[in-house]
Scaffold this motif. Structure first.
Motif, PDB file in Angstrom:
ATOM      1  N   THR A  61      49.330   0.321 -23.953  1.00  0.00           N
ATOM      2  CA  THR A  61      49.177  -0.352 -25.232  1.00  0.00           C
ATOM      3  C   THR A  61      49.837   0.593 -26.229  1.00  0.00           C
ATOM      4  O   THR A  61      49.671   1.808 -26.126  1.00  0.00           O
ATOM      5  CB  THR A  61      47.694  -0.558 -25.586  1.00  0.00           C
ATOM      6  OG1 THR A  61      47.076  -1.288 -24.529  1.00  0.00           O
ATOM      7  CG2 THR A  61      47.537  -1.322 -26.896  1.00  0.00           C
ATOM      8  N   GLU A  88      43.516  -4.570 -19.175  1.00  0.00           N
ATOM      9  CA  GLU A  88      43.030  -3.545 -20.117  1.00  0.00           C
ATOM     10  C   GLU A  88      44.006  -3.364 -21.279  1.00  0.00           C
ATOM     11  O   GLU A  88      43.595  -3.233 -22.437  1.00  0.00           O
ATOM     12  CB  GLU A  88      42.863  -2.200 -19.413  1.00  0.00           C
ATOM     13  CG  GLU A  88      41.698  -2.110 -18.474  1.00  0.00           C
ATOM     14  CD  GLU A  88      41.700  -0.763 -17.761  1.00  0.00           C
ATOM     15  OE1 GLU A  88      40.883   0.091 -18.156  1.00  0.00           O
ATOM     16  OE2 GLU A  88      42.524  -0.572 -16.844  1.00  0.00           O
ATOM     17  N   ALA A  89      45.294  -3.336 -20.964  1.00  0.00           N
ATOM     18  CA  ALA A  89      46.320  -3.151 -21.998  1.00  0.00           C
ATOM     19  C   ALA A  89      46.307  -4.317 -22.980  1.00  0.00           C
ATOM     20  O   ALA A  89      46.353  -4.114 -24.192  1.00  0.00           O
ATOM     21  CB  ALA A  89      47.700  -3.007 -21.356  1.00  0.00           C
ATOM     22  N   HIS A 134      51.858  -4.417 -25.671  1.00  0.00           N
ATOM     23  CA  HIS A 134      51.550  -3.776 -24.394  1.00  0.00           C
ATOM     24  C   HIS A 134      52.719  -4.005 -23.443  1.00  0.00           C
ATOM     25  O   HIS A 134      53.501  -4.944 -23.625  1.00  0.00           O
ATOM     26  CB  HIS A 134      50.227  -4.292 -23.810  1.00  0.00           C
ATOM     27  CG  HIS A 134      50.326  -5.638 -23.171  1.00  0.00           C
ATOM     28  ND1 HIS A 134      50.329  -6.811 -23.890  1.00  0.00           N
ATOM     29  CD2 HIS A 134      50.440  -5.988 -21.864  1.00  0.00           C
ATOM     30  CE1 HIS A 134      50.430  -7.829 -23.059  1.00  0.00           C
ATOM     31  NE2 HIS A 134      50.500  -7.363 -21.823  1.00  0.00           N
ATOM     32  N   ALA A 136      43.778  -6.399 -23.569  1.00  0.00           N
ATOM     33  CA  ALA A 136      42.511  -6.382 -24.322  1.00  0.00           C
ATOM     34  C   ALA A 136      42.578  -5.379 -25.470  1.00  0.00           C
ATOM     35  O   ALA A 136      42.147  -5.672 -26.594  1.00  0.00           O
ATOM     36  CB  ALA A 136      41.347  -6.059 -23.391  1.00  0.00           C
ATOM     37  N   ALA A 137      43.140  -4.200 -25.210  1.00  0.00           N
ATOM     38  CA  ALA A 137      43.268  -3.187 -26.264  1.00  0.00           C
ATOM     39  C   ALA A 137      44.220  -3.672 -27.348  1.00  0.00           C
ATOM     40  O   ALA A 137      43.957  -3.500 -28.546  1.00  0.00           O
ATOM     41  CB  ALA A 137      43.751  -1.869 -25.669  1.00  0.00           C
ATOM     42  N   VAL A 165      46.841   2.846 -19.541  1.00  0.00           N
ATOM     43  CA  VAL A 165      45.687   2.245 -18.864  1.00  0.00           C
ATOM     44  C   VAL A 165      46.116   1.805 -17.468  1.00  0.00           C
ATOM     45  O   VAL A 165      47.304   1.790 -17.156  1.00  0.00           O
ATOM     46  CB  VAL A 165      45.100   1.058 -19.662  1.00  0.00           C
ATOM     47  CG1 VAL A 165      44.516   1.526 -20.989  1.00  0.00           C
ATOM     48  CG2 VAL A 165      46.130  -0.022 -19.885  1.00  0.00           C
ATOM     49  N   SER A 166      45.153   1.433 -16.658  1.00  0.00           N
ATOM     50  CA  SER A 166      45.483   1.144 -15.258  1.00  0.00           C
ATOM     51  C   SER A 166      45.758  -0.325 -14.953  1.00  0.00           C
ATOM     52  O   SER A 166      46.308  -0.624 -13.892  1.00  0.00           O
ATOM     53  CB  SER A 166      44.383   1.675 -14.341  1.00  0.00           C
ATOM     54  OG  SER A 166      43.140   1.117 -14.696  1.00  0.00           O
ATOM     55  N   THR A 167      45.400  -1.237 -15.854  1.00  0.00           N
ATOM     56  CA  THR A 167      45.663  -2.653 -15.575  1.00  0.00           C
ATOM     57  C   THR A 167      46.252  -3.355 -16.796  1.00  0.00           C
ATOM     58  O   THR A 167      46.032  -2.943 -17.935  1.00  0.00           O
ATOM     59  CB  THR A 167      44.380  -3.413 -15.174  1.00  0.00           C
ATOM     60  OG1 THR A 167      43.511  -3.501 -16.310  1.00  0.00           O
ATOM     61  CG2 THR A 167      43.657  -2.739 -14.009  1.00  0.00           C
TER      62      THR A 167
END
Length: 95
Positions: free
Chosen positions: A5, A58-59, A19, A61-62, A53-55
């Motif tokens: 992100t 996650e990216a 992202h 969402a951030a 981040v790992s997924t």
């Protein structure tokens, strides 16, 4: 695979949050204008913050969370001012 992100400061001082799975390449796309859109007319851009981040989930969402933040809160993130981010989050929840 890793994801990022990231936040860019555009030539007009505005911030762009996105992202990607290839940060260096994506910044190059923004810088060249290849992506058009928001950053296409606000070049040059400068990478001011990124987080690995790992997924992709996650990216994304951030990215969505940060896009909803005020300019002041985004600048606290850029500065790494976690106390300021917390304070700004609390003050917003009380309004």
């Amino acid at each position: 695979m890793l994801f990022w992100t990231y936040m860019l400061r555009c030539a007009d001082g505005r911030y762009y949050v996105g992202h990607t799975d290839n940060l260096e390449y994506r910044i190059g796309q923004h810088q060249s204008g290849a992506l058009g859109g928001y950053t296409g007319h606000r070049r040059p851009v400068e990478l001011v913050w990124s987080q690995e981040v790992s997924t992709r989930a996650e990216a994304l969402a951030a990215e969505r969370q940060i896009k909803g933040w005020s300019r002041v809160k985004k600048e606290a993130l850029i500065e790494g001012d976690w106390d300021g981010i917390s304070r700004l989050a609390k003050s917003r929840s009380q309004t």
